[in-house]
Design a protein around this motif. Structure first.
Motif, PDB file in Angstrom:
ATOM      1  N   ARG A  66       0.900  -1.191  -0.152  1.00 59.89           N
ATOM      2  CA  ARG A  66      -0.049   0.049  -0.104  1.00 59.89           C
ATOM      3  C   ARG A  66       0.911   1.302  -0.075  1.00 59.89           C
ATOM      4  N   GLU A  67       1.955   0.945   0.438  1.00 59.16           N
ATOM      5  CA  GLU A  67       2.932   2.173   0.378  1.00 59.16           C
ATOM      6  C   GLU A  67       3.710   2.564  -0.920  1.00 59.16           C
ATOM      7  N   HIS A  68       3.368   1.666  -1.803  1.00 60.72           N
ATOM      8  CA  HIS A  68       4.251   1.914  -3.192  1.00 60.72           C
ATOM      9  C   HIS A  68       4.171   2.975  -3.791  1.00 60.72           C
ATOM     10  N   PRO A  69       2.637   3.673  -3.858  1.00 61.52           N
ATOM     11  CA  PRO A  69       2.635   4.969  -4.550  1.00 61.52           C
ATOM     12  C   PRO A  69       3.477   6.133  -3.939  1.00 61.52           C
ATOM     13  N   ALA A  70       3.405   6.166  -2.632  1.00 62.36           N
ATOM     14  CA  ALA A  70       3.873   7.278  -2.016  1.00 62.36           C
ATOM     15  C   ALA A  70       5.762   6.789  -2.265  1.00 62.36           C
ATOM     16  N   ALA A  73       1.033  12.439 -10.126  1.00 57.41           N
ATOM     17  CA  ALA A  73       0.023  11.578 -10.698  1.00 57.41           C
ATOM     18  C   ALA A  73       0.339  10.155  -9.727  1.00 57.41           C
ATOM     19  N   VAL A  74       1.513   9.621  -9.906  1.00 64.06           N
ATOM     20  CA  VAL A  74       2.175   8.421  -9.290  1.00 64.06           C
ATOM     21  C   VAL A  74       1.602   8.236  -7.719  1.00 64.06           C
ATOM     22  N   LEU A 114      10.496   8.709  -4.853  1.00 66.15           N
ATOM     23  CA  LEU A 114      11.726   8.585  -5.843  1.00 66.15           C
ATOM     24  C   LEU A 114      11.630   9.590  -7.223  1.00 66.15           C
ATOM     25  N   LEU A 115      10.636   9.680  -7.374  1.00 62.49           N
ATOM     26  CA  LEU A 115      10.515  10.438  -8.627  1.00 62.49           C
ATOM     27  C   LEU A 115      10.398  12.058  -8.325  1.00 62.49           C
ATOM     28  N   GLY A 155     -12.751   8.155  -0.933  1.00 63.39           N
ATOM     29  CA  GLY A 155     -11.820   8.406   0.207  1.00 63.39           C
ATOM     30  C   GLY A 155     -11.151   7.092   0.658  1.00 63.39           C
ATOM     31  N   SER A 156     -11.453   5.997   0.262  1.00 63.04           N
ATOM     32  CA  SER A 156     -11.110   4.817   0.880  1.00 63.04           C
ATOM     33  C   SER A 156      -9.545   4.508   0.469  1.00 63.04           C
ATOM     34  N   GLY A 157      -8.994   5.274  -0.506  1.00 64.70           N
ATOM     35  CA  GLY A 157      -7.829   4.749  -0.926  1.00 64.70           C
ATOM     36  C   GLY A 157      -6.644   5.028  -0.241  1.00 64.70           C
ATOM     37  N   SER A 158      -5.313   5.065  -0.923  1.00 64.95           N
ATOM     38  CA  SER A 158      -4.085   5.524  -0.136  1.00 64.95           C
ATOM     39  C   SER A 158      -3.368   6.202  -1.085  1.00 64.95           C
ATOM     40  N   PRO A 159      -2.235   6.965  -0.668  1.00 64.40           N
ATOM     41  CA  PRO A 159      -1.783   6.955   0.666  1.00 64.40           C
ATOM     42  C   PRO A 159      -2.468   7.887   1.485  1.00 64.40           C
TER      43      PRO A 159
END
Length: 165
Positions: free
Chosen positions: A109-113, A131-132, A118-119, A141-145
């Motif tokens: 779940r932390e991969h987008p943040a 965007a990433v 990194l970017l 509103g239930s998504g992440s991060p």
């Protein structure tokens, strides 16, 4: 004292060189990020061909709904590096038997943040990083991060969420 026209021309030339340098840095960093994602594909952490499929779907969707060309470019670039944050995910999260624990799920779940971090190391990629970061947010509103909801989710991220599904 230099004539005003010469000063103006010199400033323009400095500006042009700066813009070209920023573009070269942006392109080089994106190329490196795509190589990292490709390595993740080879390791089985990203489905082979997924980034290119996401790019094609995202571009088609963005064009169909009339999104501004500059934003479409950001979407296309972000699609190809969407999963770069998986480079920091626990390897055990990629088990093929489908069972992962709470730590692995949290890591995924932390991969987008992580990818946005990194970017975002290159200021010229802040649009791609945003965007990433938000491509796993959900309208309710239930998504992440960040638990963004509705129109607080950037348009590019909304398109990427649809295209990557």
């Amino acid at each position: 004292c230099l004539p005003a026209a010469e000063v103006r021309d010199a400033l323009f030339e400095l500006s042009r060189v700066g813009v070209e340098s920023a573009r070269v840095a942006r392109d080089g960093y994106l190329r490196l990020a795509r190589e990292v994602v490709h390595a993740l594909e080879l390791r089985g952490h990203v489905p082979v061909g997924h980034p290119e499929r996401v790019r094609r779907h995202a571009e088609a969707l963005a064009e169909a709904v009339g999104i501004d060309p500059a934003v479409r470019q950001t979407i296309a670039e972000a699609a190809l590096v969407l999963d770069i944050g998986k480079a920091g995910v626990r390897p055990s999260a990629f088990k093929r038997d489908g069972r992962i624990g709470a730590l692995e799920l949290a890591s995924l779940r932390e991969h987008p943040a992580r990818g946005a971090s990194l970017l975002g190391a290159l200021p010229e990629l802040s649009d791609v990083a945003i965007a990433v970061r938000h491509h796993r947010e959900r309208w309710d509103g239930s998504g992440s991060p960040d638990g963004l909801r509705g129109e607080r989710i950037p348009v590019a991220s909304r398109v990427l969420a649809i295209a990557s599904t």
